[in-house]
Scaffold this active site. Structure first.
Site, mmCIF file in Angstrom:
data_model
loop_
_atom_site.group_PDB
_atom_site.id
_atom_site.type_symbol
_atom_site.label_atom_id
_atom_site.label_comp_id
_atom_site.label_asym_id
_atom_site.label_seq_id
_atom_site.Cartn_x
_atom_site.Cartn_y
_atom_site.Cartn_z
ATOM 1 N N ASP A 154 0.861 -1.224 0.055
ATOM 2 C CA ASP A 154 0.108 -0.004 -0.007
ATOM 3 C C ASP A 154 0.938 1.394 0.200
ATOM 4 O O ASP A 154 0.899 2.226 -0.817
ATOM 5 C CB ASP A 154 -0.881 0.055 1.105
ATOM 6 C CG ASP A 154 -2.107 -0.993 1.056
ATOM 7 O OD1 ASP A 154 -2.095 -1.614 -0.272
ATOM 8 O OD2 ASP A 154 -3.006 -1.165 2.143
ATOM 9 N N ARG A 173 2.613 4.858 17.332
ATOM 10 C CA ARG A 173 2.514 5.946 16.527
ATOM 11 C C ARG A 173 2.994 7.245 16.789
ATOM 12 O O ARG A 173 3.432 7.806 16.008
ATOM 13 C CB ARG A 173 0.803 6.074 16.612
ATOM 14 C CG ARG A 173 0.166 4.891 15.740
ATOM 15 C CD ARG A 173 0.890 4.331 14.519
ATOM 16 N NE ARG A 173 0.103 3.267 13.962
ATOM 17 C CZ ARG A 173 0.434 1.932 14.073
ATOM 18 N NH1 ARG A 173 1.512 1.690 14.679
ATOM 19 N NH2 ARG A 173 0.031 0.942 13.477
ATOM 20 N N ASP A 223 -5.665 4.362 14.301
ATOM 21 C CA ASP A 223 -4.187 4.884 13.832
ATOM 22 C C ASP A 223 -4.318 6.074 12.999
ATOM 23 O O ASP A 223 -3.344 7.010 13.183
ATOM 24 C CB ASP A 223 -3.513 3.624 12.988
ATOM 25 C CG ASP A 223 -2.924 2.657 14.164
ATOM 26 O OD1 ASP A 223 -2.946 2.931 15.127
ATOM 27 O OD2 ASP A 223 -2.965 1.545 13.731
ATOM 28 N N SER A 228 -4.228 -8.931 9.557
ATOM 29 C CA SER A 228 -3.594 -7.427 9.456
ATOM 30 C C SER A 228 -2.525 -7.484 10.742
ATOM 31 O O SER A 228 -3.439 -7.563 11.926
ATOM 32 C CB SER A 228 -4.481 -6.331 9.546
ATOM 33 O OG SER A 228 -3.968 -5.038 10.019
#
Ligand code: ARG
Length: 401
Positions: free
Chosen positions: A14, A95, A124, A175
């Site tokens: 991606d 993050r 996220d 995922s």
């Protein structure tokens, strides 16, 4: 000069496609930013080269594992950070460190926009965007998957058409997001919340049903942070990695839960965080010895709020900063050793030792040498229970009338 955009780059399909996709859609130059927080997989140099081969004008790569362990995992340990009492905040913690590198790269390369590859359904995206605006309010954020309609099928088609050096056939049904503090696994058959996790989804932990012989470890803490394992000095990163291996071998820290995402969705997640779970258990037990009762009671409320703020992407918010100051203050005397046995899925504390503790043998003992004045208890209870006694007497009076 062309506009510049920094992209949070993982090296996967991606975000590799996103480099050209963003450039085509905006006319900007794309700078790829890859941050190693212990996600494993490919070498940073391989990732850097792929970013350049996919059309990035620059690639910024950083090994942030020590920084992540010291400045993000250790504050989480001091706060015993667990969202909904169960989830040790694995993804929520990584993050903000990625954000700090995105912002540093944006400043270094003169970019005005930051891009990330999150979808529009998860936490996220919030953590990236709120995280960025909370430290660099002048930057703008875009999300190609969400805002520029970059679907997986389109990504595969684009990668094949442009002959990008990236695998397009592998399609993991899960995922997965992993770092030094733990591993998160979602989607696929786990979306049916009646389905039990299968053995193949785990990688940080072995099956706790077949553990090796019990492993005893002594963890030394200084001001709430582990500084030695079995008497050998460790950095925060080493403490976490070694505990991941040792607790992981006993299947400690597997968590299967349905959690409340910030965007209103309940979602099924399976986590494995052997080091984090064992360290938090040890840390809590040392706090039980070293933190004064009222401070400890209040800290438990602060811990819950701290975890929610971090989960919700408010790492750099004013309230989180204030709570950090409180938590740090409570850690002043959290020094000493915890002995723990790792076995069959559990990390069990069996001993504690502290020179800054509040445990007083002479006050606690039921044997010889008791210094506690038992005669003072009677008056204390009389007055402590007075208001409840008065109310009970009133209820009786009113009931009779
Ligand atoms: N639900 C967790 C969180 O919001 C983990 C999300 C990580 N992503 C993943 N691909 N599993 O913090």
């Amino acid at each position: 000069m062309k506009e510049r955009i920094v992209l949070a780059y993982s090296g996967g399909l991606d975000t590799s496609v996103a480099i050209g996709w963003i450039a085509d859609a905006t006319g900007a130059e794309v700078i790829a930013v890859a941050v190693d927080v212990g996600q494993g997989g490919e070498d940073l140099d391989v990732i850097r080269q792929r970013a350049l081969d996919c059309g990035a004008v620059e690639a910024y790569v950083a090994d942030a594992r020590d920084e992540f362990a010291r400045d993000y995992c250790m504050p989480a340990l001091k706060a015993n950070g667990m969202y909904q009492g169960k989830y040790p905040l694995v993804s929520s913690l990584s993050r903000p460190v990625i954000v700090s590198h995105l912002v540093a790269a944006a400043h270094e390369y003169g970019a005005s926009t930051v891009a990330h590859g999150c979808t529009g359904k998860g936490n996220d995206q919030v953590r990236f965007e709120v995280g960025i605006t909370s430290i660099a309010p002048e930057l703008t954020c875009i999300a190609p998957v969400r805002d520029l309609a970059l679907t997986r099928d389109k990504a595969i088609e684009y990668a094949q058409k442009r002959d990008l050096p990236i695998e397009t056939t592998k399609n993991n049904p899960f995922s997965i997001d992993q770092n030094v503090w733990g591993r998160a696994i979602e989607t696929g058959f786990l979306e049916d919340i009646w389905n039990a996790p299968t053995k193949d989804i785990y990688s940080y932990t072995d099956d706790p049903a077949f553990p090796p012989v019990p492993d005893e470890v002594v963890i030394t803490f200084a001001q709430g942070v582990p500084v030695a394992l079995d008497g050998v000095s460790v950095t925060p990163l080493e403490a976490i990695e070694q505990m991941n291996r040792r607790a992981g071998a006993h299947g400690i820290g597997r968590i299967d839960m349905v959690e409340d995402r910030l965007v209103g969705i309940k979602s099924r997640e399976v986590y494995e965080a052997p080091g984090a779970v064992a360290l938090i258990e040890a840390h809590r037990e040392l706090e039980a010895v070293t933190i004064e009762r009222e401070q400890a009671r209040f800290k438990r409320e602060v811990e819950q709020r701290w975890g929610e703020l971090v989960y919700d992407g408010l790492w750099s918010s004013p309230l989180k900063r204030s709570l950090d100051a409180f938590v740090d203050d409570t850690q002043q005397h959290v020094n000493g050793d915890i002995r723990m046995v790792l076995h069959g899925g559990r990390a069990t504390v069996t001993g504690r030792r502290s020179t800054t503790g509040l445990y007083d043998f002479a006050l606690a003992t039921y044997d010889e040498g008791d210094t506690f004045d038992q005669s003072a208890a009677r008056g204390f209870i009389e007055i402590f229970g007075l208001s409840a006694k008065q109310a009970a007497a009133r209820d009786q009076r009113v009931g009779e009338a």
